[in-house]
Design a protein around this motif. Structure first.
Motif, PDB file in Angstrom:
ATOM      1  N   TYR A   3       0.854  -1.182   0.000  1.00 52.88           N
ATOM      2  CA  TYR A   3       0.000   0.000   0.000  1.00 52.88           C
ATOM      3  C   TYR A   3       0.889   1.232   0.000  1.00 52.88           C
ATOM      4  CZ  TYR A   3       1.051   0.059   5.003  1.00 52.88           C
ATOM      5  OH  TYR A   3       1.699   0.089   6.201  1.00 52.88           O
ATOM      6  N   PHE A   4       0.301   2.358  -0.410  1.00 50.93           N
ATOM      7  CA  PHE A   4       1.048   3.610  -0.459  1.00 50.93           C
ATOM      8  C   PHE A   4       0.081   4.772  -0.300  1.00 50.93           C
ATOM      9  CE2 PHE A   4      -0.280   2.737  -4.756  1.00 50.93           C
ATOM     10  CZ  PHE A   4      -0.657   3.970  -5.251  1.00 50.93           C
ATOM     11  N   MET A   5       0.636   5.936  -0.012  1.00 54.61           N
ATOM     12  CA  MET A   5      -0.165   7.149   0.110  1.00 54.61           C
ATOM     13  C   MET A   5       0.337   8.193  -0.868  1.00 54.61           C
ATOM     14  SD  MET A   5      -0.832   7.687   4.186  1.00 54.61           S
ATOM     15  CE  MET A   5      -2.232   8.799   3.912  1.00 54.61           C
ATOM     16  N   TYR A   6      -0.597   9.025  -1.288  1.00 51.73           N
ATOM     17  CA  TYR A   6      -0.259  10.257  -1.998  1.00 51.73           C
ATOM     18  C   TYR A   6      -0.460  11.394  -1.014  1.00 51.73           C
ATOM     19  CZ  TYR A   6      -0.315   8.053  -6.623  1.00 51.73           C
ATOM     20  OH  TYR A   6      -0.044   7.267  -7.718  1.00 51.73           O
ATOM     21  N   ASP A   7       0.566  12.252  -0.870  1.00 53.73           N
ATOM     22  CA  ASP A   7       0.407  13.424  -0.015  1.00 53.73           C
ATOM     23  C   ASP A   7      -0.313  14.524  -0.793  1.00 53.73           C
ATOM     24  OD1 ASP A   7       2.341  14.828  -1.570  1.00 53.73           O
ATOM     25  OD2 ASP A   7       3.943  14.414  -0.143  1.00 53.73           O
ATOM     26  N   GLY A  11       3.051  13.618  -3.908  1.00 49.10           N
ATOM     27  CA  GLY A  11       4.217  12.790  -3.618  1.00 49.10           C
ATOM     28  C   GLY A  11       3.780  11.445  -3.062  1.00 49.10           C
ATOM     29  N   THR A  12       4.569  10.416  -3.313  1.00 43.70           N
ATOM     30  CA  THR A  12       4.238   9.059  -2.877  1.00 43.70           C
ATOM     31  C   THR A  12       4.988   8.706  -1.599  1.00 43.70           C
ATOM     32  OG1 THR A  12       3.958   8.399  -5.177  1.00 43.70           O
ATOM     33  CG2 THR A  12       4.205   6.637  -3.587  1.00 43.70           C
ATOM     34  N   VAL A  13       4.261   8.081  -0.661  1.00 40.80           N
ATOM     35  CA  VAL A  13       4.855   7.560   0.567  1.00 40.80           C
ATOM     36  C   VAL A  13       4.543   6.066   0.569  1.00 40.80           C
ATOM     37  CG1 VAL A  13       4.893   7.688   3.081  1.00 40.80           C
ATOM     38  CG2 VAL A  13       4.402   9.756   1.730  1.00 40.80           C
ATOM     39  N   ASP A  14       5.555   5.233   0.377  1.00 40.57           N
ATOM     40  CA  ASP A  14       5.371   3.780   0.320  1.00 40.57           C
ATOM     41  C   ASP A  14       5.269   3.169   1.705  1.00 40.57           C
ATOM     42  OD1 ASP A  14       5.391   3.449  -2.485  1.00 40.57           O
ATOM     43  OD2 ASP A  14       7.575   3.600  -2.511  1.00 40.57           O
ATOM     44  N   GLY A  15       4.234   2.346   1.916  1.00 34.56           N
ATOM     45  CA  GLY A  15       4.069   1.590   3.147  1.00 34.56           C
ATOM     46  C   GLY A  15       4.153   2.406   4.419  1.00 34.56           C
ATOM     47  N   ARG A  23       1.065  12.213   9.529  1.00 35.11           N
ATOM     48  CA  ARG A  23       1.776  13.352   8.947  1.00 35.11           C
ATOM     49  C   ARG A  23       1.222  13.700   7.570  1.00 35.11           C
ATOM     50  NH1 ARG A  23       6.247  10.737  11.167  1.00 35.11           N
ATOM     51  NH2 ARG A  23       6.861   9.923   9.140  1.00 35.11           N
ATOM     52  N   VAL A  24       0.964  12.668   6.753  1.00 29.92           N
ATOM     53  CA  VAL A  24       0.394  12.911   5.423  1.00 29.92           C
ATOM     54  C   VAL A  24      -0.982  13.546   5.572  1.00 29.92           C
ATOM     55  CG1 VAL A  24      -0.469  11.821   3.310  1.00 29.92           C
ATOM     56  CG2 VAL A  24       1.732  11.121   4.264  1.00 29.92           C
ATOM     57  N   LEU A  25      -1.783  13.050   6.484  1.00 33.18           N
ATOM     58  CA  LEU A  25      -3.111  13.606   6.715  1.00 33.18           C
ATOM     59  C   LEU A  25      -3.023  15.053   7.185  1.00 33.18           C
ATOM     60  CD1 LEU A  25      -6.107  12.937   6.628  1.00 33.18           C
ATOM     61  CD2 LEU A  25      -5.908  12.072   8.956  1.00 33.18           C
TER      62      LEU A  25
END
Length: 101
Positions: A3-7, A11-15, A23-25
């Motif tokens: 899984y990953f996030m987009y900020d 930008g991508t944050v893996d796992g 922090r991304v939220l």
């Protein structure tokens, strides 16, 4: 499972671990019309996107036959809980919630 996030800037944050998810939220404080959301995507294609307003969108980005659904006024804590469920691959628990079409 992957899984990953987009900020908020794409930008991508893996796992990300729960702290990194927070922090991304928190980056939603810098959201604007061009960059309005952050999201967490699971390898299954399921994705949760959240907006500063508290809007949360649940969709499968790999299956166009599944219509996106939403919830409004979702708290930060609930959003983080759902992000953790999705990261664990617990699709059924997320699907069981009261989503609006």
């Amino acid at each position: 499972m992957s899984y990953f996030m987009y900020d908020v800037m794409g930008g991508t944050v893996d796992g990300p671990d729960p702290e990194a998810m927070g922090r991304v939220l928190d980056g939603l404080a810098n959201a604007d019309d061009e960059h309005p959301d952050v999201s967490l995507s699971h390898e299954s294609g399921w994705c949760l996107s959240t907006f500063r307003s508290g809007l949360l969108v649940w969709e499968n980005t790999e299956d166009g036959s599944v219509a996106p659904v939403e919830m409004r006024e979702v708290s930060r804590e609930e959003t983080l809980r759902l992000f953790r469920l999705l990261a664990e691959g617990d699709i059924a628990s997320i699907e069981a919630l009261s989503w609006q079409r």
